[in-house]
Motif scaffolding. Structure first.
Motif, PDB file in Angstrom:
ATOM      1  N   CYS A 269       1.361  -1.019   0.200  1.00  0.00           N
ATOM      2  CA  CYS A 269      -0.210  -0.002  -0.141  1.00  0.00           C
ATOM      3  C   CYS A 269       0.793   1.152  -0.213  1.00  0.00           C
ATOM      4  N   THR A 271       0.960   3.843   2.088  1.00  0.00           N
ATOM      5  CA  THR A 271       0.738   4.037   3.289  1.00  0.00           C
ATOM      6  C   THR A 271       1.456   2.975   3.859  1.00  0.00           C
ATOM      7  N   HIS A 276      -2.223  -5.152  -0.462  1.00  0.00           N
ATOM      8  CA  HIS A 276      -3.361  -5.448  -0.778  1.00  0.00           C
ATOM      9  C   HIS A 276      -2.995  -7.034  -1.680  1.00  0.00           C
ATOM     10  N   CYS A 329      -7.767  -1.072   5.706  1.00  0.00           N
ATOM     11  CA  CYS A 329      -6.454   0.117   5.599  1.00  0.00           C
ATOM     12  C   CYS A 329      -6.626   1.250   5.606  1.00  0.00           C
ATOM     13  N   CYS A 331      -5.506   3.626   4.040  1.00  0.00           N
ATOM     14  CA  CYS A 331      -5.592   4.078   2.639  1.00  0.00           C
ATOM     15  C   CYS A 331      -7.079   4.554   2.285  1.00  0.00           C
ATOM     16  N   ARG A 333      -8.782   2.142   0.355  1.00  0.00           N
ATOM     17  CA  ARG A 333      -8.974   0.601  -0.193  1.00  0.00           C
ATOM     18  C   ARG A 333     -10.041  -0.236   0.291  1.00  0.00           C
TER      19      ARG A 333
HETATM   20 ZN    ZN Z   1      -4.175   0.769   1.793  1.00  0.00          ZN
END
Ligand code: ZN
Length: 439
Positions: A269, A271, A276, A329, A331, A333
């Motif tokens: 990821c 981040t 992922h 996550c 982020c 996603r």
């Molecule tokens: Zn992520």
């Protein structure tokens, strides 16, 4: 919902963009929506494999297995590499595949059993979309020069380039992304990187280490924006070196040629939270004694490609171990997470009891020792171990620490430690942290 269509080389560009657009959106869907898409794609590929290939028809029997959701994958048998390898390519290739438009890809024989698959333009366009989604999320843009290191001799790199069959898209792609062979002299690569102002480099960790050494010896420097690693375990030391020496943000990936190469299975990821899993494009299972492991538990990876149409790969045992986690996550996603890709079971140190010590465990035990530049573990056929070290700092101190850690790590096995100036690895092959000759 994404609809599969036939791809002609002339429409490759459109197909890549269409895939990319769809994939860019799908990564933000909810987990449930993604699992539904995965189920639909699984049904399509299983039906395709059953009706179009002699091999899957024989394998699945008189009727096509009924797939309603991705969980139904459990109805299908697991395929092992050795088994699949014995099946002639004609039996695995889907009827109606235009061989002239396909690229033959054979996985490297040094990492296991060599096996050939066909990459048709449709799958190639899908893979391009997957790579674009990933690179875009890392901040890579069309004006960045990308270099990718490809295993094998230079002539193979040329003939295996999908750009050769991909018309206009191929030309656009080659103008931004250059492939270099791992068999070339790395000093030549360095000159190219400097001259062309490389900003993104996609290569195995061992390549970055070798490039670092060459830069030092030639007193040269290159500044990268993004470094994407694949193919080998990325240890903390190499990660730090890439970010400090090349100034790059480092992202690792998990892939395999047969199913989805270069981070096509899972990718770190932006981040840096974890990897992922591309569940909109592949189906990964993590199994222990044939059952799914719980979140946070390590399991053996079985993979299904949801976009390989010419040579379908369904429930394929990869021989790696990895740990899925249920966490969301930060982020946002919807693609689920994976951590601790432990490497291949065959590249582990074995005990006579049948237990093994994964390269990941070894890497994490040794990588933080100050002054230890590099290490490699060789296990001889009698189970004894040779620990090879490259040391930069205080030799006695490093040796003491390594010995202490090895005593714990390899308890019950005999080992000896050797200091080397350089740790050999053939540039045309992957660097293996562990080489075990126990049969
Ligand atoms: Zn992520």
């Amino acid at each position: 919902m994404y609809v599969e269509k036939d791809t002609q080389p002339s429409t490759m560009l459109l197909e890549v963009l269409r895939n990319w657009r769809w994939l860019s959106q799908s990564q933000w869907l909810s987990r449930e929506e993604l699992v539904d898409i995965q189920g639909e794609k699984l049904r399509a590929i299983v039906s395709h494999a059953y009706h179009r290939t002699a091999f899957y028809k024989r394998l699945y029997g008189v009727t096509c297995p009924e797939i309603r959701s991705s969980g139904d994958v459990k109805k299908l048998p697991i395929l092992f590499k050795e088994e699949l390898r014995k099946v002639p390519l004609e039996d695995r290739a889907a009827a109606g595949t235009d061989l002239r438009k396909c690229v033959r890809k054979t996985t490297s024989g040094t990492t296991g059993t060599p096996i050939t698959i066909l990459e048709d333009p449709k799958s190639a366009a899908y893979l391009e979309g997957l790579h674009l989604r990933r690179l875009w999320s890392y901040g890579v843009r069309p004006w960045h020069r990308i270099f990718r290191i490809v295993a094998g001799p230079a002539e193979k790199v040329l003939t295996q380039n999908i750009a050769d069959i991909a018309g206009f898209w191929g030309r656009i792609r080659t103008s931004r992304l250059a492939r270099l062979s791992s068999a070339d002299d790395i000093r030549d690569h360095l000159r190219v990187f400097i001259e062309k102002r490389a900003s993104v480099l996609i290569a195995p960790p061992s390549y970055f280490r070798a490039l670092h050494d060459v830069c030092e010896s030639m007193e040269a420097r290159i500044d990268l924006k993004v470094a994407v690693t694949w193919g080998e375990l990325l240890d903390l030391k190499t990660r730090r070196m890439i970010s400090d020496f090349f100034g790059a943000e480092v992202y690792d990936g998990y892939g395999c040629t047969e199913v989805a190469p270069i981070g096509g299975l899972a990718w770190e990821c932006p981040t840096h939270t974890a990897y992922h899993i591309n569940i909109d494009s592949v189906l990964l299972e993590f199994l222990k004694d044939g059952e799914d492991v719980a979140s946070g538990e390590s399991g053996e990876v079985v993979a299904t490609s949801l976009f390989r149409w010419a040579t379908p790969i369904i429930r394929y045992y990869l021989g790696d171990k990895a740990t899925p986690i249920d966490d969301e996550c930060p982020c946002g996603r919807g693609l689920p997470l994976l951590r601790n890709i432990e490497g291949r079971v065959v590249d582990s140190v074995k005990r006579p009891s049948g237990e093994y010590i994964s390269p990941y465990t070894i890497m994490f035990t040794l990588q933080d020792i100050q002054g230890l530049r590099q290490f490699k573990i060789i296990q001889r056929s009698d189970y004894s171990i040779e620990v090879q070290l490259g040391i930069d700092g205080d030799i006695d101190k490093v040796l003491r620490e390594v010995d202490e850690k090895c005593r714990e790590l390899f308890s019950g096995l005999s080992y000896d430690i050797r200091v080397r100036d350089t740790i050999e690895h053939d540039t045309g092959r992957k660097f293996k942290l562990v080489e075990s000759y126990v049969s």
